[in-house]
Design an enzyme around this catalytic site. Structure first.
Site, PDB file in Angstrom:
ATOM      1  N   GLU A   1     114.552  10.059  87.254  1.00 53.25           N
ATOM      2  CA  GLU A   1     114.346   8.616  87.119  1.00 53.25           C
ATOM      3  C   GLU A   1     112.995   8.200  87.698  1.00 53.25           C
ATOM      4  O   GLU A   1     112.350   7.279  87.177  1.00 53.25           O
ATOM      5  CB  GLU A   1     115.488   7.845  87.787  1.00 53.25           C
ATOM      6  CG  GLU A   1     116.864   8.103  87.198  1.00 53.25           C
ATOM      7  CD  GLU A   1     116.971   7.847  85.703  1.00 53.25           C
ATOM      8  OE1 GLU A   1     116.185   7.033  85.173  1.00 53.25           O
ATOM      9  OE2 GLU A   1     117.840   8.474  85.055  1.00 53.25           O
TER      10      GLU A   1
ATOM     11  N   HIS B   1     110.421   8.483  85.030  1.00 54.10           N
ATOM     12  CA  HIS B   1     110.389   7.295  84.177  1.00 54.10           C
ATOM     13  C   HIS B   1     109.594   6.182  84.855  1.00 54.10           C
ATOM     14  O   HIS B   1     108.752   5.528  84.237  1.00 54.10           O
ATOM     15  CB  HIS B   1     111.818   6.774  83.936  1.00 54.10           C
ATOM     16  CG  HIS B   1     112.575   7.491  82.874  1.00 54.10           C
ATOM     17  ND1 HIS B   1     112.127   7.601  81.581  1.00 54.10           N
ATOM     18  CD2 HIS B   1     113.778   8.120  82.906  1.00 54.10           C
ATOM     19  CE1 HIS B   1     113.018   8.268  80.859  1.00 54.10           C
ATOM     20  NE2 HIS B   1     114.025   8.599  81.647  1.00 54.10           N
TER      21      HIS B   1
END
Length: 499
Positions: free
Chosen positions: A268, A271
């Site tokens: 994550e 991202h």
């Protein structure tokens, strides 16, 4: 940001209220997954759907649509201005075809269906969720028909996540990839590879607070700016971007197998970095954020796997792990490396290793293609899923939570999303190959905890551009490549087979 053309400035000024609505929708989406009480579902569903309707009204306002249409006729626009018009034109063209009632129905079902899916997954009861899945698929079929397509209804949905992506593109990708991955997996298993031996580390219980500290230690090591970024906890890890200076991720803690939490965090964070490294001039515009989901997944998979599971990185964080996870002191650095890279055909996609992961995506791609090609009914999905998993991975789910209910995507209406994970894996390997040629000290930098060269390379090649370029154009301009599986297969063979 101010443009060279006054018409473009008018467009960006008119876009700001839309940007603000997206900001609020994102914040509510983050809250829904993290802190919202369960009984707030219905109210949140209404609020979410109304904000989407307000956004649609502003987007399709005749004055705004007229400005965008006029701008399409302008000459001498720079790449950034062309990008703004491309992104807005695509969205207007699609949204104008979808009735407001359908937009509202989808928004409401997304909230309701997601909450029912959560309960169904806990109870491993597909029948409990089936009516909501059926309703969402019916909605998505209507949307696909309204948007239109040339060859396959699924193309209309794929294009929402990856511009101009088609079933034809994906059939080529999976046709060239799936059998090669199966052969690599068979070689590893048949040879008794050390990568296939399970580690005791996966079974031991860990202290959640300490692994949370470990995750924050790793984020600090990776140089994340905690004044623009934060991490929380959710059932299914995700990244939500409110703006280029407010990016939030979540991770998960299950109490055993601590590598899952670390990998989720790094994934994550990958991202998040894409958004955090967008050029600040793109803030408040339609161009802030990544070019596509495949490009986004290439960033998260690059950091999670190619960096995060590499030998120099595991050695780098070994002392951090041992400081927070006491039983890890029993393992050598090389044993930690094998633990992070354990290869095992298993049920759950988010826990899958680098070798088997794309086989999980192949299953989902085949199901979605058949659903929207009217070759598979909702009631047949669990059986097809289990059969295909047994064929591709050699394991068969014994309960719905191991199979059809494991992912949140369908409950949120994200049909067409799954294939971007595989495309992201392919692009991550292309990036890594090119990066190694440009950065002579690549391995040494990771070993020494110096991530600035890698971050700067990614910013220069991909991040700074935001959505200025369509994904296929960006890949071709930057790497002279498309969604080529050869780099990924070569990476896997070299790492796991030594060939």
């Amino acid at each position: 940001m101010r443009c060279e053309n006054s018409l473009m400035d008018q467009i960006l000024d008119a876009y700001k209220p839309m940007w603000s609505l997206n900001h609020a929708i994102s914040l509510m989406g983050w809250d829904f997954e993290t802190y919202m009480p369960r009984k707030g579902t219905e109210e949140r569903g209404v609020a979410d759907s109304q904000l989407h309707m307000m956004y649609k009204d502003l987007l399709l306002n005749q004055d705004f649509a007229g400005l965008v249409e006029s701008a399409k006729k302008l000459e001498n626009l720079n790449d950034l201005e062309k990008g703004i018009i491309r992104v807005l034109s695509r969205e207007i063209t699609k949204q104008i075809k979808i009735p407001k009632e359908l937009t509202e129905t989808e928004s409401l079902e997304r909230i309701r269906g997601n909450m029912v899916w959560r309960g169904a997954r806990e109870k491993s009861d597909f029948m409990m969720y089936e009516p909501h899945l059926k309703k969402m698929i019916e909605i998505k079929k209507q949307i696909a028909e309204k948007i239109g397509y040339e060859k396959h209804p699924y193309d209309a949905l794929l294009d929402n996540f990856e511009e101009e992506l088609t079933v034809n593109d994906l059939d080529k990708v999976f046709g060239a990839l799936t059998s090669r991955i199966q052969k690599i997996l068979k070689k590893l298993v048949d040879s008794g590879s050390p990568f296939c031996r399970e580690s005791k580390l996966a079974k031991s219980k860990y202290d959640i607070q300490k692994v949370d500290r470990l995750n924050h230690d790793i984020l600090n090591l990776l140089q994340y700016d905690m004044e623009r970024f934060r991490m929380d906890v959710s059932t299914h890890p995700f990244t939500e971007t409110m703006g280029l200076n407010d990016v939030r991720i979540t991770t998960r803690y299950e109490g055993t197998d601590f590598k899952k939490s670390i990998s989720s965090t790094i994934h994550e964070a990958g991202h998040a970095l894409y958004n955090l490294q967008c050029d600040q001039s793109l803030s408040f515009t339609p161009l802030e954020g990544g070019s596509s989901l495949a490009l986004h997944e290439s960033q998260s998979r690059f950091w999670e796997n190619i960096v995060g599971r590499s030998l120099p990185f595991v050695h780098l964080i070994a002392h951090l792990i041992r400081r927070q996870v006491s039983f890890a002191n029993q393992a050598t650095d090389d044993e930690l490396y094998l633990y992070f890279n354990n290869i095992k055909a298993d049920f759950i996609r988010v826990d899958a290793d680098e070798v088997t992961y794309n086989l999980h995506i192949a299953i989902r791609y085949e199901i979605e293609k058949k659903i929207f090609g009217d070759e598979l009914s909702v009631s047949e999905i669990p059986q097809f899923w289990n059969d295909r998993m047994e064929q591709l991975l050699g394991v068969r789910p014994t309960k719905d939570s191991q199979g059809v209910l494991q992912d949140t995507h369908w409950s949120s209406g994200l049909f067409g999303y799954f294939p971007t994970y595989t495309l992201g894996n392919l692009v991550s390997a292309i990036m890594a190959s090119k990066m190694r040629k440009d950065l002579e000290e690549y391995d040494e930098d990771i070993k020494g905890g110096n991530f600035k060269p890698i971050r700067e390379w990614l910013k220069l090649k991909i991040h700074q551009h935001g959505s200025v370029y369509a994904p296929k154009i960006l890949l071709n301009n930057t790497f002279n490549e498309g969604y080529n599986p050869d780099y990924f297969v070569a990476y896997i063979e070299t790492k796991y087979l030594g060939s």
